[in-house]
Enzyme design. Structure first.
Site, PDB file in Angstrom:
ATOM      1  N   GLU A  10       0.817  -1.173  -0.023  1.00 26.97           N
ATOM      2  CA  GLU A  10       0.007  -0.006  -0.005  1.00 26.97           C
ATOM      3  C   GLU A  10       0.934   1.219  -0.010  1.00 26.97           C
ATOM      4  OE1 GLU A  10      -4.015  -1.492   2.130  1.00 26.97           O
ATOM      5  OE2 GLU A  10      -2.256  -1.006   3.428  1.00 26.97           O
TER       6      GLU A  10
HETATM    7  C1  NGO Z   1      -3.669  -4.822   4.603  1.00 30.19           C
HETATM    8  C2  NGO Z   1      -2.864  -3.739   4.971  1.00 30.19           C
HETATM    9  C3  NGO Z   1      -2.683  -3.501   6.445  1.00 30.19           C
HETATM   10  C4  NGO Z   1      -4.114  -3.533   7.124  1.00 30.19           C
HETATM   11  C5  NGO Z   1      -4.829  -5.028   7.030  1.00 30.19           C
HETATM   12  C6  NGO Z   1      -6.072  -5.014   7.549  1.00 30.19           C
HETATM   13  C7  NGO Z   1      -1.768  -5.443   4.068  1.00 30.19           C
HETATM   14  C8  NGO Z   1      -0.627  -6.267   3.765  1.00 30.19           C
HETATM   15  N1  NGO Z   1      -1.694  -4.158   4.166  1.00 30.19           N
HETATM   16  O1  NGO Z   1      -2.773  -6.015   4.712  1.00 30.19           O
HETATM   17  O2  NGO Z   1      -2.106  -2.203   6.658  1.00 30.19           O
HETATM   18  O3  NGO Z   1      -3.903  -3.641   8.524  1.00 30.19           O
HETATM   19  O4  NGO Z   1      -4.784  -4.919   5.551  1.00 30.19           O
HETATM   20  O5  NGO Z   1      -6.788  -6.107   7.347  1.00 30.19           O
END
Ligand code: NGO
Length: 555
Positions: free
Chosen positions: A361
């Site tokens: 992200e």
């Molecule tokens: C995503 C995000 C995290 C969140 C999570 C919540 C990843 C790899 N990045 O997973 O920052 O906490 O979802 O389910």
């Protein structure tokens, strides 16, 4: 449905020769259905009703989770008595420590002394290491139970440790209690020979969104090995908190760790505390995989040091749950001085081989910057002797040789994204599978689950178990799959009860996906074996989710 492998009808043990399998006297209702399933598997006719024949395996041997590679029931059981000794007949201190661990597990409920001795005498519980047992590999073991002795054999200490977990499961659930229980303490006669399907069988705990104390982490560390989980990934930094002391950049922890989601006090591990976690994990044969997430998910670091920001201005600490808004400053040289220091200090603390650099992200980092950043950071990890792990977005850059990518997409993630990961896998990047709509432990079980998120959907127990890591990602060679990992993100999770309610029982299924041969995989048989774990988890004080999909015993 191939549960038949669990109930091999060959009934030979070295100690006793071939004997008929004895029908257990009283079969609980649940076991009856397990036998039907098993018999169906033996007959190769699917999971429909089938006669219970040729003979029932002793109950305990059919209930082991994860399902072992091979079980040969046979002969009379081994019985623990007040005179039982644990014979760690090897000079290795690790074997002695495993013997002591076993004694500590069994003493409170049995009330027996269970001295751990070094002699090679007959009888008792024998812990043997043998370098000749090549087929047992690094983690495999053999457990042989007969009236005269109970022998655990492995090539490596990790195998003996896993054998001890199987031994636990072969005793009544009450053995897990910490007060004296009536017994008898019998282990069904027979032989279990077992090796894992995957080397990487992980659980992740996010200690950043909410901070968990050393004792809370140790509690989870104590619970996971019962199901042969062997990696604990700690998500040590994120927007909301930096949780590990770094001597060269002290404000990361003292300021960046001073809060958490919702604005609570947060916290961080001193190096001494972190080492205590590592020691405890090592004693449970769990390798800790530390993660510092970058270049996104870095608000706590950016808030602690203004110079890490492209603007030169530090943002405030963040206690919300948005993602994708923070980025380290890719063009600034200080970014890499900072990361060199952090990686050096963390690598020096880390006995394991991996260092996770996040990479998910990075919505506030341009693609070109992301690629340039990963090209600079991965060599730093290598320089300090560690292997890179990254979330699967790393495959959008150039993963370092030997790196592992952790896939956290969904069944319906775009084909293009899956293809990018599969291409990397074909080019040598190993895969850890953590599909979010399968094994994210922070996903709600259903709409009424009081904790958790639902962005990847609801994940009931069956959904988390009912898939195959070997064939999950189209185009990725099965040999690229290093294993599976169940992440528990902590936006809504802040106590040990929360951890346990969300992790159990789903993490048990993930453990089975990671350990058991694909040929043993089958929901109908698994749900019955899982049900039998209910009293054991309860005896351990684990407040697990009583899924209606699982026929838990009443009472
Ligand atoms: C995503 C995000 C995290 C969140 C999570 C919540 C990843 C790899 N990045 O997973 O920052 O906490 O979802 O389910």
């Amino acid at each position: 449905m191939t549960a038949g492998r669990l109930f091999s009808t060959t009934v030979a043990t070295p100690a006793e020769g071939t004997q008929p399998v004895r029908q257990p006297r009283a079969l609980p209702r649940l076991f009856g259905s397990l036998l039907l399933v098993a018999a169906a598997g033996i007959a190769g006719i699917g999971a429909g009703p089938a006669p219970v024949q040729p003979a029932a395996a002793p109950r305990q041997l059919g209930q082991i989770v994860p399902a072992p590679a091979s079980v040969h029931p046979g002969g009379a059981p081994y019985t623990l008595t007040p005179l039982t000794r644990i014979r760690a007949d090897h000079h290795s201190p690790q074997v002695r420590r495993i013997g002591a661990y076993l004694a500590r597990l069994l003493r409170p409920s049995t009330g027996y002394r269970l001295p751990v001795t070094h002699d090679r005498g007959p009888g008792g519980i024998r812990l043997r290491l043998s370098s000749h047992e090549r087929a047992l590999g690094d983690e495999g073991y053999r457990l042989e139970s007969s009236p005269g002795s109970l022998t655990l054999t492995a090539r490596k200490p990790a195998g003996l440790f896993h054998a001890v977990q199987t031994l636990r499961q072969l005793l009544p659930a009450a053995v897990e209690k910490d007060t004296r229980q009536p017994g008898p303490w019998q282990i069904a006669g027979g032989t279990v020979t077992d090796t894992p399907r995957y080397a990487y069988r992980g659980a992740m705990l996010d200690v950043s969104r909410h901070f968990f104390t050393v004792d809370q982490v140790k509690r989870y560390i104590d619970q996971l090995p019962l199901y042969k989980i062997n990696r604990l990934h700690l998500h040590l930094s994120d927007d909301q908190g930096w949780r590990i002391a770094v001597d060269s950049w002290p404000r990361l922890a003292t300021y960046g760790g001073s809060t958490q989601v919702g604005g609570g006090r947060g916290g961080y591990y001193t190096k001494a505390q972190y080492k205590e976690i590592l020691r405890h994990a090592a004693s449970r044969y769990l390798e800790v995989v530390p993660e510092i997430d970058m270049p996104g998910h870095t608000n706590a670091a950016l808030a602690s040091y203004a110079e890490l920001n492209c603007s030169g201005v530090a943002p405030p600490l963040y206690t919300g749950t948005d993602v994708g808004f923070s980025s380290l400053c890719v063009p600034k040289p200080v970014t890499y001085d900072f990361l060199d220091d952090v990686v050096r200090e963390l690598a020096a603390l880390t006995p394991g081989r991996y260092l996770h650099i996040g990479g998910d992200e990075a919505h506030s980092t341009s693609h070109a910057d992301y690629v340039a950043f990963m090209d600079k950071v991965q060599p730093i990890v290598a320089k300090y002797g560690k292997t890179v792990v990254g979330w699967h977005q790393l495959t959008g850059a150039t993963p370092a040789k030997g790196a592992l990518a952790q896939y956290w997409g969904l069944d319906d993630t775009s084909n293009a994204e899956k293809a990018q990961v599969a291409r990397a896998a074909r080019n040598g990047t190993g895969l850890i599978l953590s599909p979010a709509d399968r094994i994210y432990l922070d996903m709600k079980y259903n709409k009424d689950t009081p904790l958790g998120l639902d962005w990847a959907g609801f994940v009931e127990v069956r959904r988390s178990y009912d898939w195959d890591p070997g064939t999950y990602l189209p185009g990725a060679p099965a040999s690229a799959v290093a294993g599976v990992e169940a992440p528990l993100w902590s936006e809504t999770i802040s106590t040990s009860d929360h951890i346990e309610f969300m992790a159990f029982p789903r993490v048990v299924g993930v453990a089975e996906l990671g350990w058991s041969p694909a040929s043993t995989h089958g929901w109908e048989a698994y749900r019955v074996r899982l049900a039998a774990q209910g009293p054991r988890m309860a005896a351990l004080g684990i407040d697990f989710y009583r899924s209606p999909q699982v026929p838990w015993p009443s009472g």
